[in-house]
Design a protein around this motif. Structure first.
Motif, mmCIF file in Angstrom:
data_model
loop_
_atom_site.group_PDB
_atom_site.id
_atom_site.type_symbol
_atom_site.label_atom_id
_atom_site.label_comp_id
_atom_site.label_asym_id
_atom_site.label_seq_id
_atom_site.Cartn_x
_atom_site.Cartn_y
_atom_site.Cartn_z
ATOM 1 N N ALA A 36 -79.369 62.547 -10.736
ATOM 2 C CA ALA A 36 -79.415 63.929 -10.884
ATOM 3 C C ALA A 36 -80.410 64.656 -10.261
ATOM 4 N N ARG A 37 -81.567 64.062 -10.236
ATOM 5 C CA ARG A 37 -82.689 64.732 -9.457
ATOM 6 C C ARG A 37 -82.444 64.730 -8.051
ATOM 7 N N PRO A 177 -72.629 47.899 -11.390
ATOM 8 C CA PRO A 177 -73.133 49.061 -12.319
ATOM 9 C C PRO A 177 -74.034 50.283 -11.717
ATOM 10 N N GLY A 178 -75.040 49.590 -10.963
ATOM 11 C CA GLY A 178 -75.771 50.494 -10.363
ATOM 12 C C GLY A 178 -75.416 51.209 -9.276
ATOM 13 N N VAL A 179 -74.483 50.703 -8.471
ATOM 14 C CA VAL A 179 -73.844 51.337 -7.295
ATOM 15 C C VAL A 179 -72.939 52.524 -7.891
ATOM 16 N N LEU A 180 -72.380 52.552 -9.097
ATOM 17 C CA LEU A 180 -71.174 53.265 -9.387
ATOM 18 C C LEU A 180 -72.099 54.373 -10.228
ATOM 19 N N TRP A 181 -73.133 54.452 -11.032
ATOM 20 C CA TRP A 181 -73.926 55.491 -11.432
ATOM 21 C C TRP A 181 -74.805 56.279 -10.087
ATOM 22 N N GLY A 182 -75.316 55.531 -9.136
ATOM 23 C CA GLY A 182 -75.822 56.134 -7.962
ATOM 24 C C GLY A 182 -75.065 56.940 -7.316
ATOM 25 N N LEU A 183 -73.717 56.965 -7.038
ATOM 26 C CA LEU A 183 -72.619 57.388 -6.313
ATOM 27 C C LEU A 183 -72.118 58.399 -7.058
ATOM 28 N N LEU A 184 -71.668 58.406 -8.267
ATOM 29 C CA LEU A 184 -70.901 59.216 -9.242
ATOM 30 C C LEU A 184 -71.693 60.350 -9.471
ATOM 31 N N THR A 185 -72.819 60.036 -9.993
ATOM 32 C CA THR A 185 -73.796 61.428 -10.696
ATOM 33 C C THR A 185 -73.951 62.684 -9.767
ATOM 34 N N PRO A 186 -74.215 62.183 -8.553
ATOM 35 C CA PRO A 186 -74.315 63.612 -7.655
ATOM 36 C C PRO A 186 -72.924 64.216 -7.513
ATOM 37 N N LEU A 187 -71.702 63.456 -7.451
ATOM 38 C CA LEU A 187 -70.406 63.949 -7.337
ATOM 39 C C LEU A 187 -70.212 64.786 -8.466
ATOM 40 N N LEU A 188 -70.527 64.114 -9.790
ATOM 41 C CA LEU A 188 -70.180 65.011 -10.890
ATOM 42 C C LEU A 188 -70.811 66.315 -10.914
ATOM 43 N N ALA A 189 -72.084 66.385 -10.641
ATOM 44 C CA ALA A 189 -73.069 67.833 -10.402
ATOM 45 C C ALA A 189 -72.164 68.671 -9.529
ATOM 46 N N LEU A 190 -71.876 68.004 -8.484
ATOM 47 C CA LEU A 190 -71.223 68.959 -7.306
ATOM 48 C C LEU A 190 -69.811 69.534 -7.840
ATOM 49 N N LEU A 191 -69.045 68.703 -8.473
ATOM 50 C CA LEU A 191 -67.678 69.301 -9.028
ATOM 51 C C LEU A 191 -67.867 69.962 -10.181
ATOM 52 N N ASP A 192 -69.044 70.064 -10.824
ATOM 53 C CA ASP A 192 -69.176 71.027 -12.076
ATOM 54 C C ASP A 192 -69.747 72.343 -11.353
ATOM 55 N N ARG A 193 -70.336 72.579 -10.104
ATOM 56 C CA ARG A 193 -70.625 73.566 -9.571
ATOM 57 C C ARG A 193 -69.154 74.232 -8.997
ATOM 58 N N THR A 194 -68.453 73.386 -8.783
ATOM 59 C CA THR A 194 -67.049 74.015 -8.100
ATOM 60 C C THR A 194 -66.193 74.467 -9.194
ATOM 61 N N GLY A 195 -66.522 73.979 -10.286
ATOM 62 C CA GLY A 195 -65.447 74.485 -11.466
ATOM 63 C C GLY A 195 -64.584 73.647 -11.706
ATOM 64 N N LEU A 196 -64.411 72.383 -11.164
ATOM 65 C CA LEU A 196 -63.412 71.376 -11.356
ATOM 66 C C LEU A 196 -63.466 70.603 -12.392
#
Length: 375
Positions: A36-37, A177-196
């Protein structure tokens, strides 16, 4: 064969964890905060999109991209379709894989590239192709990888993946597990900004906190009888997991669980959503995989002959029992065929939190099963 004594020997578990799987599961919350950072430092929070993309395309190798696409598509719903671009090639090697945009992709679409490697030439070519088509490109990959330069040249946004020093000790597994959260978290933040979808910083922070609590409950120092992940791992030994899911977010958690069982522990599994699972797997439970299918099994020589493979139902739910549910019928079907059943249901919370808890507990279970079986 599962070495159950290993489950309650934290030092031996650590020694057996050559791939860093247990550390990845235990540090999932910290990985989310770091990711997230990185997203914030890359400027995701300052983006001002013109609106929702028509479609979201996700490209990347193996289980990492598959699970990210499944999770994001579930959370986004029907707002904008989320589609994974499957690679082609003669081998699952970085240099052999190629990705192609669909013919309709254009300036109103968003391409997400998610990879724990970043050295795949095919992904760099895809970023260039997307730039020529006018697609917006966002990539999450290790910092300093060749993909970083390709995305920057294509005027896209590159977000460094959150990694740990031990990630480089052994080849990374896509289902780690580390791979999933390392990749998924920034994409969650991005799609939150798009309103998706809705994944504001406070919700992501709650996900990290929930992952920390799961790590406290399921860590290697917690004995099997009070550790839900170790208990599930021991229950799945020498069985065919039949994973049934109920509730929207439980679906991708169950599919990830089945995929991780195969990739990390070498355990085959089948998965389906309730209530359709009751019809889809009824014949399976009534056949030779049912626990009561072999009446002579009681007299088997347990020293010379291996145990017969029997099904075990794992029910993953993300809704309270009081609502409309097929769980009672699922239990009746399983127990009616002498098939044991394990159940996991997260504590109350937001959709992201409950999804994270289901993923975290099953991730720990897969890791314990892999380590105790010598996979």
């Amino acid at each position: 064969m599962l070495d159950e004594s290993l489950l309650d020997a934290p030092e031996r578990l650590t020694e057996a964890d050559r791939r860093g799987l247990l550390r990845g599961a235990a540090e999932a919350g910290a990985r989310v905060r770091t990711a997230a950072r990185h997203a914030a430092e890359a400027g995701v929070g300052n983006l001002k999109p013109d609106g929702r993309p028509r479609a979201v395309l996700i490209a990347g190798p193996g289980a990492a991209a598959t699970h990210a696409a499944d999770l994001l598509g579930t959370l986004a719903g029907a707002g904008s379709p989320v589609t994974r671009l499957a690679p082609t090639g003669v081998a699952p090697a970085a240099g052999a894989l190629r990705w192609e945009l669909p013919g309709w992709a254009g300036s109103v679409d968003l391409l997400l590239i998610a990879t724990p490697d970043g050295a795949e030439p095919g992904l760099s070519l895809l970023a260039e192709q997307a730039y020529r088509r006018g697609c917006t490109v966002v990539a999450v990959a290790p910092a300093g990888s060749p993909l970083n330069d390709a995305v920057s040249a294509s005027r896209g946004l590159f977000i460094p993946m959150a990694t740990a020093p031990y990630d480089h000790d052994e080849p990374l597994a896509g289902a780690a597990p580390g791979v999933l959260w390392g990749l998924l978290t920034p994409l969650l933040a991005l799609l939150d900004r798009t309103g998706l979808l809705e994944a504001p910083p406070e919700a992501v922070g709650k996900v990290a906190d929930r992952l920390d609590r799961v790590a406290e409950r399921c860590g290697p120092a917690i004995v099997t009888y009070s550790n839900p992940a170790k208990t599930l791992a021991s229950e799945l030994a020498d069985s065919l997991p039949v994973v049934w899911t109920e509730g929207t977010s439980a679906g991708p958690a169950g599919r990830r669980f089945a995929a991780a069982l195969a990739e990390l522990s070498g355990t085959p599994a089948v998965v389906a959503d309730l209530p359709e699972a009751l019809a889809a797997h009824s014949a399976l439970l009534a056949g030779r995989l049912a626990a009561g299918a072999d009446p002579d099994d009681f007299f088997r020589d347990r020293v010379e002959e291996p145990a017969a493979l029997h099904a075990r139902v794992v029910l993953l739910r993300d809704r309270p029992i009081g609502g409309l549910t097929a769980a009672p019928n699922a239990r009746d079907l399983a127990l009616g065929h002498d098939t044991p059943i394990s159940e996991l249901e997260p504590e109350a919370g937001g959709e992201l939190e409950t999804l994270a808890e289901l993923i975290a507990i099953t991730d720990f279970a897969v890791v314990y099963l892999a380590l105790a079986s010598g996979a």
